[in-house]
Design a protein around this motif. Structure first.
Motif, mmCIF file in Angstrom:
data_model
loop_
_atom_site.group_PDB
_atom_site.id
_atom_site.type_symbol
_atom_site.label_atom_id
_atom_site.label_comp_id
_atom_site.label_asym_id
_atom_site.label_seq_id
_atom_site.Cartn_x
_atom_site.Cartn_y
_atom_site.Cartn_z
ATOM 1 N N ASP A 168 -3.003 13.413 4.975
ATOM 2 C CA ASP A 168 -3.303 12.068 4.688
ATOM 3 C C ASP A 168 -3.301 11.862 3.009
ATOM 4 O O ASP A 168 -2.746 10.765 2.618
ATOM 5 C CB ASP A 168 -4.556 11.347 5.080
ATOM 6 N N GLU A 169 -4.297 12.726 2.338
ATOM 7 C CA GLU A 169 -4.399 12.633 0.968
ATOM 8 C C GLU A 169 -2.735 12.964 0.307
ATOM 9 O O GLU A 169 -2.415 12.262 -0.844
ATOM 10 C CB GLU A 169 -5.065 13.677 0.490
ATOM 11 N N ALA B 152 -0.611 9.839 0.371
ATOM 12 C CA ALA B 152 -0.958 8.982 -0.593
ATOM 13 C C ALA B 152 -0.665 9.233 -1.918
ATOM 14 O O ALA B 152 -0.160 8.415 -2.728
ATOM 15 C CB ALA B 152 -2.597 8.745 -0.600
ATOM 16 N N LEU B 153 -0.584 10.594 -2.162
ATOM 17 C CA LEU B 153 -0.019 11.267 -3.320
ATOM 18 C C LEU B 153 1.301 10.784 -3.555
ATOM 19 O O LEU B 153 1.919 10.309 -4.615
ATOM 20 C CB LEU B 153 -0.485 12.839 -3.490
ATOM 21 N N CYS C 105 2.151 7.109 -4.412
ATOM 22 C CA CYS C 105 1.616 6.371 -5.304
ATOM 23 C C CYS C 105 2.556 6.244 -6.553
ATOM 24 O O CYS C 105 3.490 6.887 -6.588
ATOM 25 C CB CYS C 105 0.207 7.188 -6.106
ATOM 26 N N GLY D 237 -4.663 14.721 -5.994
ATOM 27 C CA GLY D 237 -4.576 14.604 -4.388
ATOM 28 C C GLY D 237 -5.798 14.724 -3.755
ATOM 29 O O GLY D 237 -5.907 14.163 -2.704
ATOM 30 N N ASP D 238 -6.776 15.334 -4.289
ATOM 31 C CA ASP D 238 -8.248 15.439 -3.479
ATOM 32 C C ASP D 238 -9.027 14.313 -3.603
ATOM 33 O O ASP D 238 -9.812 14.496 -4.475
ATOM 34 C CB ASP D 238 -8.803 16.869 -4.164
ATOM 35 N N SER D 239 -8.642 13.456 -2.844
ATOM 36 C CA SER D 239 -9.441 12.259 -3.078
ATOM 37 C C SER D 239 -10.720 12.284 -2.425
ATOM 38 O O SER D 239 -11.848 11.226 -2.983
ATOM 39 C CB SER D 239 -8.783 10.918 -2.500
ATOM 40 N N ASP D 240 -11.111 13.055 -1.413
ATOM 41 C CA ASP D 240 -12.564 13.133 -0.944
ATOM 42 C C ASP D 240 -13.174 14.457 -1.792
ATOM 43 O O ASP D 240 -14.608 14.559 -1.197
ATOM 44 C CB ASP D 240 -12.466 13.424 0.617
ATOM 45 N N ILE E 203 -5.938 19.439 -0.191
ATOM 46 C CA ILE E 203 -5.451 18.240 -0.072
ATOM 47 C C ILE E 203 -5.028 18.291 1.390
ATOM 48 O O ILE E 203 -4.235 19.215 1.894
ATOM 49 C CB ILE E 203 -4.143 18.202 -0.849
#
Length: 109
Positions: free
Chosen positions: A101-102, A105-106, A109, A90-93, A98
């Motif tokens: 927005d993350e 997205a999770l 998906c 979940g930690d895209s950045d 998280i």
């Protein structure tokens, strides 16, 4: 229950039953089985706000460890491996937590 009006109790019970064993939690399966995957962006945000126990605007590792307990007080804590895998997914950045927005997205998906 905190998720009344968003998720059905029976769907939550089924999803929790299917990940009772240690290291059996899969976030994609869990989101699908609870029905969260098909919910609106506003509903997903409401769920995020419940999981964000400290109201920081982020779900940190300690909150993820207790993720299942948000759905049922008697649910197990995630194992360290499950927690780390969930956070990594979940930690895209890469900030170690998280955000909403993350999380959205999770879920999708």
């Amino acid at each position: 229950m905190a998720f009344s009006g968003i998720l059905s109790d029976s769907d939550i019970a089924t999803a929790l039953k299917n990940c009772q064993a240690a290291d059996s939690f899969n976030y994609k399966t869990f989101f699908a089985q609870t029905g969260l995957k098909g919910k609106s962006a506003d509903q997903v945000k409401q769920v995020f706000e419940i999981i964000d126990q400290d109201r920081s605007g982020f779900v940190e590792e300690d909150e993820l460890k207790l993720f299942l307990q948000n759905f049922s007080a008697g649910a197990r804590a995630l194992t360290d491996a499950e927690t780390k895998a969930f956070l990594a997914a979940g930690d895209s950045d890469g900030d170690g937590k998280i955000g909403v927005d993350e999380f959205s997205a999770l879920v999708k998906c």
